[in-house]
Structures are given as C-alpha cells and as structure tokens.
Design a protein around this motif. Sequence first.
Motif, PDB file in Angstrom:
ATOM      1  N   ASN A 150       4.004 -13.181  -2.839  1.00  0.00           N
ATOM      2  CA  ASN A 150       3.976 -11.986  -3.664  1.00  0.00           C
ATOM      3  C   ASN A 150       3.874 -10.763  -2.751  1.00  0.00           C
ATOM      4  N   PRO A 151       4.737  -9.749  -2.930  1.00  0.00           N
ATOM      5  CA  PRO A 151       4.724  -8.568  -2.060  1.00  0.00           C
ATOM      6  C   PRO A 151       3.374  -7.844  -2.025  1.00  0.00           C
ATOM      7  N   ASP A 152       2.676  -7.787  -3.147  1.00  0.00           N
ATOM      8  CA  ASP A 152       1.368  -7.125  -3.166  1.00  0.00           C
ATOM      9  C   ASP A 152       0.341  -7.902  -2.356  1.00  0.00           C
ATOM     10  N   VAL A 153       0.393  -9.222  -2.452  1.00  0.00           N
ATOM     11  CA  VAL A 153      -0.512 -10.072  -1.669  1.00  0.00           C
ATOM     12  C   VAL A 153      -0.216  -9.890  -0.188  1.00  0.00           C
ATOM     13  N   PHE A 154       1.068  -9.874   0.169  1.00  0.00           N
ATOM     14  CA  PHE A 154       1.426  -9.682   1.573  1.00  0.00           C
ATOM     15  C   PHE A 154       0.964  -8.315   2.073  1.00  0.00           C
ATOM     16  N   ALA A 155       1.166  -7.264   1.282  1.00  0.00           N
ATOM     17  CA  ALA A 155       0.777  -5.908   1.699  1.00  0.00           C
ATOM     18  C   ALA A 155      -0.723  -5.840   1.979  1.00  0.00           C
ATOM     19  N   ARG A 156      -1.520  -6.452   1.130  1.00  0.00           N
ATOM     20  CA  ARG A 156      -2.975  -6.458   1.361  1.00  0.00           C
ATOM     21  C   ARG A 156      -3.330  -7.249   2.618  1.00  0.00           C
ATOM     22  N   ALA A 157      -2.675  -8.376   2.813  1.00  0.00           N
ATOM     23  CA  ALA A 157      -2.942  -9.201   3.997  1.00  0.00           C
ATOM     24  C   ALA A 157      -2.535  -8.466   5.267  1.00  0.00           C
ATOM     25  N   ALA A 158      -1.385  -7.798   5.232  1.00  0.00           N
ATOM     26  CA  ALA A 158      -0.925  -7.055   6.413  1.00  0.00           C
ATOM     27  C   ALA A 158      -1.888  -5.918   6.745  1.00  0.00           C
ATOM     28  N   GLN A 159      -2.324  -5.184   5.732  1.00  0.00           N
ATOM     29  CA  GLN A 159      -3.268  -4.090   5.967  1.00  0.00           C
ATOM     30  C   GLN A 159      -4.573  -4.615   6.554  1.00  0.00           C
ATOM     31  N   SER A 160      -5.041  -5.726   6.023  1.00  0.00           N
ATOM     32  CA  SER A 160      -6.267  -6.329   6.537  1.00  0.00           C
ATOM     33  C   SER A 160      -6.089  -6.777   7.989  1.00  0.00           C
ATOM     34  N   ALA A 161      -4.944  -7.377   8.296  1.00  0.00           N
ATOM     35  CA  ALA A 161      -4.683  -7.839   9.666  1.00  0.00           C
ATOM     36  C   ALA A 161      -4.639  -6.670  10.642  1.00  0.00           C
ATOM     37  N   TRP A 162      -3.914  -5.591  10.288  1.00  0.00           N
ATOM     38  CA  TRP A 162      -3.851  -4.428  11.175  1.00  0.00           C
ATOM     39  C   TRP A 162      -5.238  -3.821  11.377  1.00  0.00           C
ATOM     40  N   SER A 163      -6.020  -3.758  10.318  1.00  0.00           N
ATOM     41  CA  SER A 163      -7.376  -3.208  10.429  1.00  0.00           C
ATOM     42  C   SER A 163      -8.214  -4.032  11.395  1.00  0.00           C
ATOM     43  N   GLN A 174       5.014  -1.152  15.165  1.00  0.00           N
ATOM     44  CA  GLN A 174       4.376  -1.527  13.904  1.00  0.00           C
ATOM     45  C   GLN A 174       5.367  -1.623  12.749  1.00  0.00           C
ATOM     46  N   PRO A 175       6.275  -0.664  12.552  1.00  0.00           N
ATOM     47  CA  PRO A 175       7.236  -0.831  11.460  1.00  0.00           C
ATOM     48  C   PRO A 175       8.116  -2.078  11.628  1.00  0.00           C
ATOM     49  N   TYR A 176       8.495  -2.390  12.862  1.00  0.00           N
ATOM     50  CA  TYR A 176       9.308  -3.594  13.110  1.00  0.00           C
ATOM     51  C   TYR A 176       8.513  -4.845  12.735  1.00  0.00           C
ATOM     52  N   ILE A 177       7.289  -4.917  13.206  1.00  0.00           N
ATOM     53  CA  ILE A 177       6.434  -6.069  12.915  1.00  0.00           C
ATOM     54  C   ILE A 177       6.224  -6.206  11.416  1.00  0.00           C
ATOM     55  N   ASP A 178       5.906  -5.091  10.761  1.00  0.00           N
ATOM     56  CA  ASP A 178       5.674  -5.114   9.318  1.00  0.00           C
ATOM     57  C   ASP A 178       6.905  -5.601   8.558  1.00  0.00           C
ATOM     58  N   GLU A 179       8.080  -5.096   8.914  1.00  0.00           N
ATOM     59  CA  GLU A 179       9.290  -5.497   8.198  1.00  0.00           C
ATOM     60  C   GLU A 179       9.644  -6.959   8.462  1.00  0.00           C
ATOM     61  N   MET A 180       9.514  -7.390   9.702  1.00  0.00           N
ATOM     62  CA  MET A 180       9.822  -8.786  10.034  1.00  0.00           C
ATOM     63  C   MET A 180       8.917  -9.727   9.249  1.00  0.00           C
ATOM     64  N   LEU A 181       7.640  -9.421   9.223  1.00  0.00           N
ATOM     65  CA  LEU A 181       6.712 -10.279   8.495  1.00  0.00           C
ATOM     66  C   LEU A 181       6.925 -10.204   6.986  1.00  0.00           C
ATOM     67  N   ALA A 182       7.177  -9.005   6.468  1.00  0.00           N
ATOM     68  CA  ALA A 182       7.411  -8.857   5.028  1.00  0.00           C
ATOM     69  C   ALA A 182       8.630  -9.669   4.597  1.00  0.00           C
ATOM     70  N   CYS A 183       9.702  -9.601   5.363  1.00  0.00           N
ATOM     71  CA  CYS A 183      10.912 -10.363   5.030  1.00  0.00           C
ATOM     72  C   CYS A 183      10.670 -11.866   5.139  1.00  0.00           C
ATOM     73  N   THR A 184       9.965 -12.278   6.161  1.00  0.00           N
ATOM     74  CA  THR A 184       9.678 -13.694   6.351  1.00  0.00           C
ATOM     75  C   THR A 184       8.844 -14.234   5.201  1.00  0.00           C
ATOM     76  N   PHE A 185       7.767 -13.521   4.876  1.00  0.00           N
ATOM     77  CA  PHE A 185       6.895 -14.004   3.811  1.00  0.00           C
ATOM     78  C   PHE A 185       7.544 -13.883   2.439  1.00  0.00           C
ATOM     79  N   ALA A 186       8.400 -12.887   2.236  1.00  0.00           N
ATOM     80  CA  ALA A 186       9.145 -12.792   0.972  1.00  0.00           C
ATOM     81  C   ALA A 186      10.051 -14.009   0.828  1.00  0.00           C
ATOM     82  N   GLY A 187      10.696 -14.396   1.911  1.00  0.00           N
ATOM     83  CA  GLY A 187      11.552 -15.576   1.888  1.00  0.00           C
ATOM     84  C   GLY A 187      10.788 -16.849   1.592  1.00  0.00           C
ATOM     85  N   LEU A 188       9.519 -16.843   1.935  1.00  0.00           N
ATOM     86  CA  LEU A 188       8.679 -18.006   1.663  1.00  0.00           C
ATOM     87  C   LEU A 188       8.015 -17.926   0.290  1.00  0.00           C
ATOM     88  N   GLY A 189       8.348 -16.866  -0.450  1.00  0.00           N
ATOM     89  CA  GLY A 189       7.865 -16.756  -1.827  1.00  0.00           C
ATOM     90  C   GLY A 189       6.540 -16.055  -2.004  1.00  0.00           C
TER      91      GLY A 189
END
Length: 80
Positions: free
Chosen positions: A49-62, A32-47
């Motif tokens: 917003n970190p808060d939007v990504f964090a909410r989306a990631a939490q929703s996806a894991w749930s 999970q930490p690997y997946i989270d970091e890979m996706l966070a870096c990818t989506f950050a590179g695509l511009g």
Amino acid sequence: MRFASLDVAVDLIVGMTVEARRRLIRSAQDRQPYIDEMLACTFAGLGTNPDVFARAAQSAWSRILEGADQLQWWSTARAA
C-alpha cells in the motif's frame, strides 16, 4: 506481482539493489529522491500500500539521519 518462485522474487530484489547501488556510487545526482523512487516502485510492484510505504520510508529516513553520526558508512551529504 505474483511469484511462483522464491528465487525469482529474490533475484528481482537483489538485482534492483545491486544496480541501484552502482548508480548511486557513479552518480552525483540528488540521492534521496532516487532512493525514494526506486523503493516506492519496487514495493508498489510487490503490492505494498503506498501510504504504508510512505510511512515506512519516512521512518527509515528519520532513523538513518538520527543515527548518522554513529554510522561509519553514512554521510549526511549522501541524503542530499
């Protein structure tokens, strides 16, 4: 990142996805930490917003964990 070519954008995401899957298959590390970091870096590179990504990631894991028993390809052991 800005892309002049849709092909470049697709290849970047597909390449990241393929290599991440290979690593997850070969590795016994905490996934999970690997997946989270890979996706966070990818989506950050695509511009994204970190808060939007964090909410989306939490929703996806749930959603994944809620439906894990119905997903033949998923194991709750993979989330740990």
